[in-house]
Design an enzyme around this catalytic site. Structure first.
Site, PDB file in Angstrom:
ATOM      1  N   ASN A 401       0.840  -1.189   0.000  1.00  0.00           N
ATOM      2  CA  ASN A 401       0.000   0.000   0.000  1.00  0.00           C
ATOM      3  C   ASN A 401       0.889   1.259   0.000  1.00  0.00           C
ATOM      4  O   ASN A 401       1.888   1.281  -0.701  1.00  0.00           O
ATOM      5  CB  ASN A 401      -1.007  -0.067   1.138  1.00  0.00           C
ATOM      6  CG  ASN A 401      -1.950  -1.252   0.955  1.00  0.00           C
ATOM      7  OD1 ASN A 401      -2.643  -1.357  -0.033  1.00  0.00           O
ATOM      8  ND2 ASN A 401      -1.946  -2.185   1.913  1.00  0.00           N
ATOM      9  N   SER A 402       0.565   2.252   0.805  1.00  0.00           N
ATOM     10  CA  SER A 402       1.269   3.536   0.661  1.00  0.00           C
ATOM     11  C   SER A 402       2.719   3.516   1.118  1.00  0.00           C
ATOM     12  O   SER A 402       3.461   4.471   0.848  1.00  0.00           O
ATOM     13  CB  SER A 402       0.509   4.630   1.419  1.00  0.00           C
ATOM     14  OG  SER A 402      -0.710   4.925   0.776  1.00  0.00           O
ATOM     15  N   THR A 403       3.176   2.470   1.821  1.00  0.00           N
ATOM     16  CA  THR A 403       4.581   2.427   2.217  1.00  0.00           C
ATOM     17  C   THR A 403       5.495   2.341   0.991  1.00  0.00           C
ATOM     18  O   THR A 403       6.659   2.723   1.064  1.00  0.00           O
ATOM     19  CB  THR A 403       4.876   1.235   3.142  1.00  0.00           C
ATOM     20  OG1 THR A 403       4.634   0.008   2.442  1.00  0.00           O
ATOM     21  CG2 THR A 403       4.001   1.291   4.394  1.00  0.00           C
ATOM     22  N   LYS A 405       5.475   4.211  -1.424  1.00  0.00           N
ATOM     23  CA  LYS A 405       5.711   5.560  -1.935  1.00  0.00           C
ATOM     24  C   LYS A 405       7.103   6.067  -1.593  1.00  0.00           C
ATOM     25  O   LYS A 405       7.630   6.956  -2.266  1.00  0.00           O
ATOM     26  CB  LYS A 405       4.623   6.512  -1.418  1.00  0.00           C
ATOM     27  CG  LYS A 405       3.245   6.193  -2.001  1.00  0.00           C
ATOM     28  CD  LYS A 405       2.116   6.956  -1.339  1.00  0.00           C
ATOM     29  CE  LYS A 405       0.770   6.533  -1.928  1.00  0.00           C
ATOM     30  NZ  LYS A 405      -0.382   7.150  -1.247  1.00  0.00           N
ATOM     31  N   SER A 450      -0.081  11.239   1.844  1.00  0.00           N
ATOM     32  CA  SER A 450      -0.190   9.998   1.054  1.00  0.00           C
ATOM     33  C   SER A 450      -1.033  10.215  -0.199  1.00  0.00           C
ATOM     34  O   SER A 450      -1.980   9.471  -0.477  1.00  0.00           O
ATOM     35  CB  SER A 450      -0.790   8.880   1.912  1.00  0.00           C
ATOM     36  OG  SER A 450      -0.364   7.621   1.468  1.00  0.00           O
TER      37      SER A 450
END
Length: 600
Positions: A401-403, A405, A450
């Site tokens: 998921n957003s990690t 990024k 995010s």
């Protein structure tokens, strides 16, 4: 569950291909296989059939899969340079928004519906077959209850004599029943031979000898046990017509092999008499369900015709035929044993990270997780020691998921899509799910809030091919970005384990990737959450949302405190979890361990 489903689907494919291979092999090499080998060659089917259910970990057989993984991946890993930049000063920029993750829901209603429908049909089919098996065994129990022991001394002496000839040492109960029309062999723990009523009167001792030799050959070959095992596997794979066909052929070959065993024990002049004896028990069809579960001398008229032809052509196996049969079976066995671990690796290599380092402390920290399923990994760089809660889940790969990024930003910097000094992007005016996304962004604000569209734009400009090269270079999880370019990291194809998250953060801080130092520093500045007198906290949350329900929560990062580095990752699963909850778990664990927070 995903891993099991992959293994199960691959085993279906392997089993189908193996059945086709065996049928062709039996046809092409028919004259080079003994009658017994024609039967025993089917045993190889059990290997891929049980593979999805085999407890590889319990028996410590991961070494087999590790070997295959090494072979499959040894040419794909690029070497990394060791160009440590740890200790370089990161400008302080507080960004507490990093602790509050914003996530967009992924819809899976259609696929989930069909998955649940398929599982329901599969289980229903097994229930029906299990019911039929239970009914058949009830019939067998009824036959046993109504059967009476044969007390004729000569007949019992003949049975003992035949046991010596065949080589059966177990005690065999001899009974007769009016409920059967051909001799049967049954009983797993307590073996029986059942004869139709009046068989002892209608047949001479000479003919009864053939009956006993046949049934005892079934006992010696453990055909009752094998038959039940294959039926259990057939129940699991009931939807595969190839399995039904193979097991039907296997039962026919079983009787041919049993006939061959008897013929090998008697004089050639008695072959005709043996054939005439089994003809007495021919019937048009199986009239009772139990007949599928008990080997016996009888069979359908079609089966009897095949058996009589086989008896007429029978010659004792030459030494050359025996060796050729063994060679063919060994070759097939090597093929099956080689392909089976391969399918295990293909199904599991993307889902589980094999962590082999030894300086590890495993600690039960479940009281911090408030009932959520999850794992925690902490790496003390000074001691070079890992602390892990929930070993299994710490190695399980799930969507980042957003990690992700953190690395999307790093790749964009390396590709010169953005730079440390120029990383602004203009909002295109399209209304976003969150108000804070509806404005122009830079790397710091986009990381803190995010902002999906910001990093989606970066990925688009870097390009999928270049992204794939970068993911290979840093060895990010399963390195699979085959999903849509705008969402491969959101509960899709890209997956990474908590342990890998920690290892990647260590490599990022020490720049084992060999990237430009200014780009590493720009990313570290973007994930800087806060700074205290004794240290600085870096990190990124991530939340996976499916059909409006939060199901996957991440918080990864590291702490620099008094010259020491602590790297951590928390992942929590199931309903109602998110990145903020994961961050709260990290805070409480590290607080109790006197790291960074020190009970504020």
């Amino acid at each position: 569950m995903d891993t099991f489903i992959h293994r199960f689907l691959l085993s279906i494919l392997l089993v189908t291909l193996l059945i086709v291979t065996i049928v062709l092999l039996k046809r092409v090499l028919n004259k080079h296989l003994s009658v017994k080998a024609h039967y025993k060659i089917w045993f190889f089917l059990s290997i891929p059939l049980i593979t999805p259910f085999f407890p590889w970990g319990f028996f410590k057989l991961e070494i087999i899969s590790d070997l295959f993984k090494t072979i499959l991946t040894q040419n794909s890993n690029l070497s990394l340079t060791n160009n440590r930049v740890a200790g370089a000063s990161v400008p302080y920029l507080e960004n507490r928004d990093l602790l509050h993750d914003l996530a967009v829901s992924v819809n899976r209603s259609t696929s989930e519906f069909f998955f649940n429908l398929g599982m329901t049909i599969w289980v229903l089919g097994m229930v029906i077959l299990v019911g039929w098996i239970i009914y058949s065994n009830i019939q067998i129990r009824q036959i046993k209850k109504t059967a009476s022991f044969i007390k004729d001394h000569k007949i019992n002496e003949l049975l003992e004599e035949c046991k010596e000839i065949v080589g059966v040492k177990r005690g065999i109960l001899l009974q007769e029943s009016s409920k059967i029309n051909s001799p049967l062999t049954l009983g797993l723990l307590k073996p029986y031979i059942l004869l139709p009523l009046n068989t002892c009167k209608d047949f001479s001792l000479h003919e009864l000898k053939y009956v006993f030799l046949h049934e005892l050959s079934h006992q010696k070959s453990k055909d009752v046990l094998i038959n039940y095992i294959m039926w259990i596997l057939q129940t699991i794979y009931w939807f595969n017509p190839f399995v039904w066909y193979a097991l039907k052929r296997m039962r026919v070959d079983r009787e041919l092999a049993c006939d061959a065993s008897v013929l090998n024990l008697i004089d050639e002049r008695a072959f005709i008499e043996y054939g005439q004896t089994i003809i007495h028990f021919a019937s048009g069809k199986y009239n009772h369900a139990y007949q599928q579960f008990v080997p016996g001398m009888g069979g359908t008229k079609k089966q009897m015709k095949q058996r009589i032809l086989s008896i007429a052509k029978y010659t004792r196996d030459s030494q050359r035929l025996i060796w050729k049969s063994k060679a063919i079976c060994i070759a097939l066995g090597i093929l099956v044993l080689g392909l089976t671990p391969f399918t295990y690796v293909v199904a599991s290599s993307d889902d589980v990270y094999e962590f082999t380092k030894k300086n590890i402390i495993y600690e039960d920290l479940s009281n911090y997780f408030n009932g959520h399923e999850g794992s925690f990994v902490l790496y003390d760089a000074t001691k070079r020691q890992y602390l892990i809660h929930n070993r299994e889940m710490s190695q399980q790969r799930v969507s980042p998921n957003s990690t992700y990024k953190i690395y999307s930003a790093l790749f964009a910097l390396e590709s010169k899509v953005i730079s440390p000094d120029s990383n602004d992007q203009v909002w295109d005016g399209r209304v976003q799910p969150f108000k804070v996304w509806n404005q122009n962004q830079n790397l710091s604000t986009a990381m803190g809030s995010s902002v999906n569209w910001y990093f989606q734009n970066l990925d688009q400009k870097v390009g999928k091919e270049q992204l794939q090269d970068y993911f290979h270079k840093i060895k990010y999880g399963n390195e699979n970005i085959s999903g849509p370019l705008d969402s491969y990291w959101m509960e899709s194809t890209l997956k990474v384990s908590p342990i890998e998250q920690v290892e990647l953060l260590v490599a990022l801080e020490e720049n084992d990737f060999g990237f430009k130092e200014e780009n590493i520093q720009a990313v570290k500045q973007a994930i800087s959450i806060e700074k205290k007198e004794r240290g600085q906290l870096f990190g990124k949350t991530g939340t996976g949302t499916i059909n409006g329900q939060d199901v996957n929560g991440w918080f990864i990062g590291y702490i620099e405190e008094a010259g020491q580095f602590y790297y951590f990752a928390v992942n929590i699963q199931k309903n109602g979890v998110n990145g903020s909850k994961a961050a709260n778990i990290v805070k409480h664990i590290l607080d109790d361990k006197n790291i960074y927070w020190h009970s504020e």
